[in-house]
Design an enzyme around this catalytic site. Sequence first.
Site, short mmCIF file in Angstrom:
data_model
loop_
_atom_site.label_atom_id
_atom_site.label_comp_id
_atom_site.label_asym_id
_atom_site.label_seq_id
_atom_site.Cartn_x
_atom_site.Cartn_y
_atom_site.Cartn_z
N CYS A 15 0.96 -1.15 -0.10
CA CYS A 15 -0.03 -0.16 0.10
C CYS A 15 0.84 1.17 0.03
CB CYS A 15 -1.01 0.11 1.18
SG CYS A 15 -0.13 0.33 2.82
N CYS A 18 3.20 1.86 2.85
CA CYS A 18 4.59 1.03 2.71
C CYS A 18 5.40 1.83 1.97
CB CYS A 18 4.50 -0.47 1.90
SG CYS A 18 3.08 -1.41 2.74
N ASP A 527 11.70 29.32 -29.56
CA ASP A 527 13.00 29.75 -30.39
C ASP A 527 12.56 29.64 -31.79
OD1 ASP A 527 15.63 30.00 -31.03
OD2 ASP A 527 15.61 27.81 -31.64
N ASP A 731 15.38 23.86 -29.53
CA ASP A 731 16.00 22.74 -30.28
C ASP A 731 17.52 22.52 -30.21
OD1 ASP A 731 16.43 24.68 -32.18
OD2 ASP A 731 16.78 22.92 -33.67
N ASP A 735 19.95 27.04 -26.69
CA ASP A 735 18.74 27.15 -26.15
C ASP A 735 18.75 26.39 -24.78
OD1 ASP A 735 17.54 28.31 -28.34
OD2 ASP A 735 17.12 26.27 -29.33
#
Length: 846
Positions: A15, A18, A527, A731, A735
Amino acid sequence: MANARITLPIEGMTCGACATTVQKRLLQEAGVKDAAVNYATGKSTLTVDETDVRVADLVRAVRDAGYDCAKATLSFGVDGLHYASGTSRLEHELGALPGVLSVVANQATERVVVEYIPGMVTSGDLQDVVEAVGLSVSEPLPTEDPVERERARRKLETSRLRWRFIFAAIAALLSMIGSMPLMGGMGTKSGDIFARLMEPLGRTLETLLPQLYQIPPDVLRLAMLAITIPVLFWCGRQFYTAALSGLKHRSADMNTLIAVGTGAAFLYSAVATLVPAVFSGAGLPADVYFEAVNGIIALVLLGRLLEANAKGRVSEAIGRLVGLRPKTARVQRNGKDLEIPIEEVEVGDAVIVRPGESIPADGALISGESSVSEAMLTGEPMPVDKKPGDLVYAGTGNGLGSFTFEARAVGKDTMLAQIVRLVEEAQGSKAPAQRLADQVAGIFVPVVIAVAILSFIAWFLMGPSPQFVFATVALVTVLVIACPCALGLATPTAILAGTGKGAELGILIRGGEALEAVHRLDTLVFDKTGTVTEGKPTVTHVLGKKRSDGTTVGASELLRLAAAVESRSEHPVAAAITESAEEKLIEIPDVERFVAMEGRGVRGLVGKFLVEVISIRHAEERSLELGGLSEKAERHILAGRSPLVVVVNDTVQGLVVIADAVKPEASEAMAKLKKMGFELFVLSGDSKVVTGLVANEIGIDRVIAEVGPADKSDEIKRLQDDGRVVGMVGDGLNDAAALAQADLGFAVGTGTDVAIEASDVTLVRGDLNALVTAVELSRSTMRTIRQNLFFAFLYNALCIPLAAGVLYPFTGLLLSPIVASAAMAASSLSVVGNSLRLNNFKPSQD
């Protein structure tokens, strides 16, 4: 100080409480920076200082909490071990591998036995160490498939649960039948809803089996006791051993509630059966609840069996990904075509792929052509045409053609392996929304036990006769109906399903925190180059400057010099210039002393000339004389193209004009994002005019232009200082800082590894519609998490008082322990079932 991520498979958790117990204990270990224990996956993901942590210490910490780590043992022969000077070095080197728990090397038998944590160590790692100390393994080491290992573990778990449930269910049915003659109208007298429902069945049974009602009650009780004992000590053994372990380690969980509840009912019934005078002497009926004990254990086992199957379906995304990888590969070695296990493929091998086969490694085509389905990477169903020089990826499916490619990444270095690793880490994480549930789970069981004891006292002091019987039933019912499992499963099952579905759609989400953060964003910054545009600029014009003698610098010479310095750069513009020169069969000379001037351009020595390719802005800052090129450059800028200035020995020689087309789906994606409520910006180092033209084309009216790479993160911070929650979409290498600064970074998969590593969400195919899908998936997953948490809290808030008998003074009705156990099992299943709905998620564009 070097941080590392470690994943430990945890055994014995039943559970959310735990998981909280294990997490707290792991965080106490020196060198553990962060720990997330996921009940749904049965794994703990830790961030540790690898110089200050040993895996053996982490395993000991898990055991201290009352649980264990999954382990595996591998025995293999080592040639020459008998004649080696000693085994200590081999044992030391193998033992130093992260995840190895113990090593025993036997010189007499020439065998080594290694105990290790599955998933942290591979057979290849062990073989490399053996060879590094100058020995060799005498037989091929078995290759462990982590997905097959997980499937085998789940199969064993479900098989064990299934047989125990079947036995407990049969015992529950028999004890239920045996208890019918003993009830004698108890349902009406006690107010027990279940007993009232069973009364009509009891009358029918008396008609069909009159012999049963002629058996003496003492014999029926003894028979039910005999049936219940194996249910208790075999079917329910896990509950009692786990509860005792928790008691030993001063923790309580779901097992504690079940063990105390069924244990109290069993002891009560056993005494009433074996020593009925104890009750009759006190004026109490010698009632038994064996059918409740058997029914509770059977229903709890059924719930866990269904839950295990459901969790397997929720997390099957990784299995589908890994299943795409073939088992063997066909390579060319020493002039022969050989079929070898995929683990033996090496970088540099020429790999042959026939029609319809899966590709075994990442690489580039050497010969042949075909179309390849990359849906497992990108979510894009349309096949991609491949020709010599194009890249292919492991796990993707070949079409009707045949080709040979050079392997450039194998095994754990392939794109597929990295995606699996990212998804595993994401599925092992927790969302911030789970914190409240974890806090509740940490105190849940002690609170429930306290409520059960208070219920017992209240019924004993104020309940109807026989008070002790009513009090005992209330105690058992409260303990059984409480369910921390639903709280523990609410968030992780939704994250499992959400991140798995994202991977199928070409969206890699780093974890629960990133998944939750997406829906909090109000601003998205894009960008320009490679994100909004194709990122594959092309040379449209090469314009030479007029010399003082009236001649013009030749276009071929200008392109030759520009390509020479750009050939050393990784920027998309550089690729466009070099490709243009190669297409025109221009020989590109060598360059020396190459320098990339951040945000300004590149330069280098070509022969005796210092050649620079720089931006118009940088040329103006240096006051370089453009002459008639200035007007031409302006016209190209107004047309949305980017002119670059070629400078030789500080003298302008001409322009190379670059154009980068806007992605075809950009306008549609931006319109959808606006409709979702986002404010959109375009961020670029390009001129305001060019950036503005691109932004206008895709429907964005906010532009941040002429920003150097080092300043992009400052622009993101400025937006954050204005109170915005900012997502950055980029990308490239330039960046990475902005992606890290943003509240959430999105990297398009066509970009660099650095950008992807700095981001929180990776759009593998680089399609901006995938960003829309990521937002939709995040919102859908968070909606599911909120629904799960709401139901889990509501269930316990309503059912625990009902179990305590809060309705009895008004309606005369009580919940039965059997009804309580059924409700408890149903609560966990409802949460898992709700999360499973995410497997049917479909993007709006579909």
